[in-house]
Scaffold this motif. Structure first.
Motif, PDB file in Angstrom:
ATOM      1  N   GLY A 185     -21.029   3.457  -4.683  1.00  0.00           N
ATOM      2  CA  GLY A 185     -19.628   3.415  -5.069  1.00  0.00           C
ATOM      3  C   GLY A 185     -18.750   3.767  -3.896  1.00  0.00           C
ATOM      4  N   GLU A 186     -17.500   4.034  -4.176  1.00  0.00           N
ATOM      5  CA  GLU A 186     -16.573   4.389  -3.113  1.00  0.00           C
ATOM      6  C   GLU A 186     -16.927   5.756  -2.541  1.00  0.00           C
ATOM      7  N   GLU A 187     -16.764   5.913  -1.243  1.00  0.00           N
ATOM      8  CA  GLU A 187     -17.195   7.139  -0.579  1.00  0.00           C
ATOM      9  C   GLU A 187     -16.417   8.378  -1.025  1.00  0.00           C
ATOM     10  N   TYR A 188     -15.212   8.199  -1.547  1.00  0.00           N
ATOM     11  CA  TYR A 188     -14.405   9.364  -1.883  1.00  0.00           C
ATOM     12  C   TYR A 188     -14.788  10.017  -3.199  1.00  0.00           C
ATOM     13  N   THR A 189     -15.633   9.400  -4.008  1.00  0.00           N
ATOM     14  CA  THR A 189     -15.992  10.014  -5.279  1.00  0.00           C
ATOM     15  C   THR A 189     -16.871  11.238  -5.047  1.00  0.00           C
ATOM     16  N   ASP A 190     -16.846  12.135  -6.020  1.00  0.00           N
ATOM     17  CA  ASP A 190     -17.601  13.384  -5.862  1.00  0.00           C
ATOM     18  C   ASP A 190     -19.043  13.265  -6.313  1.00  0.00           C
ATOM     19  N   TYR A 191     -19.468  12.064  -6.707  1.00  0.00           N
ATOM     20  CA  TYR A 191     -20.845  11.885  -7.166  1.00  0.00           C
ATOM     21  C   TYR A 191     -21.621  10.869  -6.339  1.00  0.00           C
ATOM     22  N   THR A 192     -20.952  10.124  -5.462  1.00  0.00           N
ATOM     23  CA  THR A 192     -21.606   9.048  -4.720  1.00  0.00           C
ATOM     24  C   THR A 192     -22.545   9.583  -3.648  1.00  0.00           C
ATOM     25  N   ILE A 193     -23.710   8.936  -3.521  1.00  0.00           N
ATOM     26  CA  ILE A 193     -24.631   9.234  -2.427  1.00  0.00           C
ATOM     27  C   ILE A 193     -24.009   8.725  -1.126  1.00  0.00           C
ATOM     28  N   ASP A 194     -23.932   9.573  -0.112  1.00  0.00           N
ATOM     29  CA  ASP A 194     -23.397   9.139   1.178  1.00  0.00           C
ATOM     30  C   ASP A 194     -24.357   9.526   2.287  1.00  0.00           C
ATOM     31  N   LYS A 195     -23.961   9.253   3.528  1.00  0.00           N
ATOM     32  CA  LYS A 195     -24.879   9.457   4.662  1.00  0.00           C
ATOM     33  C   LYS A 195     -25.293  10.914   4.820  1.00  0.00           C
ATOM     34  N   ASP A 196     -24.458  11.855   4.373  1.00  0.00           N
ATOM     35  CA  ASP A 196     -24.819  13.269   4.465  1.00  0.00           C
ATOM     36  C   ASP A 196     -25.938  13.638   3.502  1.00  0.00           C
ATOM     37  N   ASP A 197     -26.131  12.831   2.466  1.00  0.00           N
ATOM     38  CA  ASP A 197     -27.184  13.084   1.481  1.00  0.00           C
ATOM     39  C   ASP A 197     -28.488  12.384   1.824  1.00  0.00           C
ATOM     40  N   THR A 202     -27.269  10.721  -8.747  1.00  0.00           N
ATOM     41  CA  THR A 202     -26.040  10.928  -7.998  1.00  0.00           C
ATOM     42  C   THR A 202     -26.161  12.203  -7.170  1.00  0.00           C
ATOM     43  N   LYS A 203     -25.055  12.644  -6.611  1.00  0.00           N
ATOM     44  CA  LYS A 203     -25.051  13.924  -5.904  1.00  0.00           C
ATOM     45  C   LYS A 203     -25.431  15.073  -6.832  1.00  0.00           C
ATOM     46  N   ASN A 204     -25.237  14.870  -8.149  1.00  0.00           N
ATOM     47  CA  ASN A 204     -25.535  15.925  -9.109  1.00  0.00           C
ATOM     48  C   ASN A 204     -27.021  16.182  -9.270  1.00  0.00           C
ATOM     49  N   ASN A 205     -27.849  15.215  -8.928  1.00  0.00           N
ATOM     50  CA  ASN A 205     -29.295  15.393  -9.087  1.00  0.00           C
ATOM     51  C   ASN A 205     -30.052  14.750  -7.937  1.00  0.00           C
ATOM     52  N   LEU A 206     -29.847  15.291  -6.753  1.00  0.00           N
ATOM     53  CA  LEU A 206     -30.640  14.847  -5.603  1.00  0.00           C
ATOM     54  C   LEU A 206     -32.099  15.259  -5.766  1.00  0.00           C
ATOM     55  N   ASP A 207     -32.375  16.110  -6.734  1.00  0.00           N
ATOM     56  CA  ASP A 207     -33.757  16.442  -7.102  1.00  0.00           C
ATOM     57  C   ASP A 207     -34.225  15.514  -8.222  1.00  0.00           C
ATOM     58  N   PHE A 208     -33.954  14.221  -8.075  1.00  0.00           N
ATOM     59  CA  PHE A 208     -34.191  13.252  -9.151  1.00  0.00           C
ATOM     60  C   PHE A 208     -35.650  13.120  -9.564  1.00  0.00           C
ATOM     61  N   SER A 209     -36.575  13.613  -8.756  1.00  0.00           N
ATOM     62  CA  SER A 209     -37.971  13.581  -9.193  1.00  0.00           C
ATOM     63  C   SER A 209     -38.155  14.417 -10.459  1.00  0.00           C
ATOM     64  N   GLU A 210     -37.328  15.454 -10.613  1.00  0.00           N
ATOM     65  CA  GLU A 210     -37.394  16.270 -11.822  1.00  0.00           C
ATOM     66  C   GLU A 210     -36.960  15.468 -13.048  1.00  0.00           C
ATOM     67  N   ASP A 211     -36.003  14.578 -12.863  1.00  0.00           N
ATOM     68  CA  ASP A 211     -35.560  13.741 -13.985  1.00  0.00           C
ATOM     69  C   ASP A 211     -36.616  12.708 -14.346  1.00  0.00           C
ATOM     70  N   ILE A 212     -37.291  12.182 -13.338  1.00  0.00           N
ATOM     71  CA  ILE A 212     -38.361  11.217 -13.596  1.00  0.00           C
ATOM     72  C   ILE A 212     -39.504  11.890 -14.363  1.00  0.00           C
ATOM     73  N   LEU A 213     -39.846  13.104 -13.962  1.00  0.00           N
ATOM     74  CA  LEU A 213     -40.884  13.847 -14.681  1.00  0.00           C
ATOM     75  C   LEU A 213     -40.443  14.174 -16.099  1.00  0.00           C
ATOM     76  N   HIS A 214     -39.168  14.504 -16.251  1.00  0.00           N
ATOM     77  CA  HIS A 214     -38.648  14.800 -17.587  1.00  0.00           C
ATOM     78  C   HIS A 214     -38.773  13.573 -18.502  1.00  0.00           C
ATOM     79  N   ILE A 215     -38.393  12.419 -17.974  1.00  0.00           N
ATOM     80  CA  ILE A 215     -38.499  11.182 -18.747  1.00  0.00           C
ATOM     81  C   ILE A 215     -39.957  10.912 -19.115  1.00  0.00           C
TER      82      ILE A 215
END
Length: 456
Positions: A287-299, A259-272
């Protein structure tokens, strides 16, 4: 049509219609800028003039001759023969796979859950064994001559209906010899209810198991919580490790969401991976664009750069002999999909359906709750063959943006459910996911050809 790009120091050329992929040198890469849809026997002198300051006359001619040889062999600028399959009756295929939503309930409350935290926006309930039996009966009848059938137990959390899962598997096994069928079962679980009894059954009967984990503890526990608002990481990791160890480290995937919380998701893949799990799938949240965790065009830029970062990591690891298996970087160029798979990508509503606890049938688990896409009910013995036919005819040539896209032979037109949910039109692809998918395909192709080159 070709698609060419440079990634991780490699020049990659994809011949879109044949699926042939090449790792090319700079001179060949640059010559392709001046070719449109064919290669003539004799090089146009203007190409030599344009490139002469950068390469020698000999280098240019030799590279051009190789391109001409590939063109004559049908391996570059090839024709799109998949169009010939569009009207084929083969597209309307027997049903061979079913997602049984055995539980519309969950013992977790994941913030981003597309299933509305387990109930799919419907009544919280578990499927009865009687309905589950009718699911199996429906699949046996409607699979016609297909022998190999696939059944996924899904939810919600399917282990909340574990007794029904066991009885359903036993019932299906009892039909195999009588009807000349072979069932392959899959289950997806959050792991909370895993114990030795369940682990042993899963490892005996499930061809594949999908285990839900988002990565680092702080990332996982931010979104994946119990109903009591507690993090789940510490509870599930030992259980996942035991399950995977007892099944010999085969036929499983750790499946996460970023999600927006871990745009550095490669670190999570390495952790796993460092936890001891080598088969990993991590997907972007939608998901819906208004949520605070959804990936949107700015990301999007950050997401695409992170996939490139992950590609370099995976490539370097594999060169050193690592067995890391990142699902989205898997493309087998030696055994490419058949024409029908290339045309359609997703088989929802045609070869694949989903059934919910009350017996209603939907094109897939992502369509559950969409009343206009209800295809019938296994308890009532109803099924909408016309809706199935409509889904069978849904292919990339029915989607105008897809029919001209370089990635179409790998994507097949994308996810029909995402199209409906995020564009309102099953024929209109969700552009954000399109860009992500194209980057993943580029990474997968580059990884494939680079590793093949290394082996030779």
């Amino acid at each position: 049509m070709i698609h060419k790009y440079k990634l991780n120091g490699y020049g990659v050329v994809l011949d879109v219609c044949s699926g042939a992929v090449y790792c090319v040198d700079d001179v060949t890469y640059d010559i392709l800028d001046y070719l449109e849809d064919s290669v003539e026997e004799n090089i146009d002198k203007s190409i030599i003039e344009r490139l002469n300051g950068k390469y020698s006359d000999r280098e240019i001619r030799e590279a051009y001759d190789e391109l001409y040889s590939a063109f004559k062999g049908g391996l570059i600028f090839s024709k799109d023969r998949c169009k010939d399959e569009v009207g084929s009756e083969l597209l309307n295929s027997p049903i061979k796979a079913m997602c049984i939503n055995i539980s519309h309930d969950c013992n977790m409350s994941c913030e981003y859950c597309f299933a509305s935290k387990g109930d799919f926006g419907c009544t919280r309930e578990l499927m009865t064994f009687d309905t589950a039996k009718k699911c199996i009966d429906f699949l046996v009848v409607n699979s016609q001559g297909r022998r190999n059938l696939e059944v996924e137990f899904f939810g919600g959390e399917p282990l909340m209906a574990f007794d029904t899962v066991k009885k359903t598997v036993e019932y299906a096994r009892g039909l195999e010899e009588k009807y000349n069928k072979n069932f392959r079962f899959t289950i997806t679980t959050n792991g909370i209810l895993l114990d030795d009894d369940k682990i042993n059954f899963i490892n005996k009967e499930m061809s594949t198991v999908v285990l839900s984990l988002d990565g680092r503890k702080e990332i996982n526990d931010k979104m994946r919580k119990t109903l009591g608002d507690q993090g789940t990481y510490d509870r599930i990791i030992p259980k996942f490790k035991r399950l995977v160890e007892l099944r010999g480290g085969e036929n499983y995937y750790i499946r996460g969401t970023f999600t927006k919380n871990n745009l550095d998701f490669s670190e999570d893949i390495l952790h796993i991976y460092n936890l001891g799990f080598n088969k990993i799938s991590v997907e972007p949240v939608v998901g819906e664009e208004y949520t605070d965790y959804t990936i949107d065009k700015d990301d999007l830029g950050d997401v695409l750069r992170e996939y490139e970062k992950l590609l370099k990591i995976v490539y370097d690891m594999k060169k050193r002999g690592s067995n890391i298996d990142f699902y989205r970087f898997n493309i087998d160029l030696k055994r490419s999909p058949c024409a029908i798979k290339r045309l359609k990508g997703c088989s929802c509503g045609n070869e694949f359906i989903a059934v919910v606890p009350n017996g209603d049938i939907f094109p897939c688990h992502q369509f559950v709750g969409e009343e206009k896409f209800t295809m019938g009910n296994v308890n009532a013995g109803t099924f909408n063959g016309e809706l199935k036919k409509a889904f069978s005819e849904m292919n990339m040539y029915k989607k105008s943006k897809c029919s001209e896209c370089w990635a179409r032979m790998f994507c097949g037109g994308g996810c029909n459910a995402n199209n409906v949910h995020y564009t309102g039109d099953i024929k209109k692809p969700y552009s954000l996911l399109c860009e992500i998918e194209k980057k993943r395909i580029e990474c997968a192709l580059m990884l494939n050809v680079a590793l093949s080159e290394q082996r030779t």
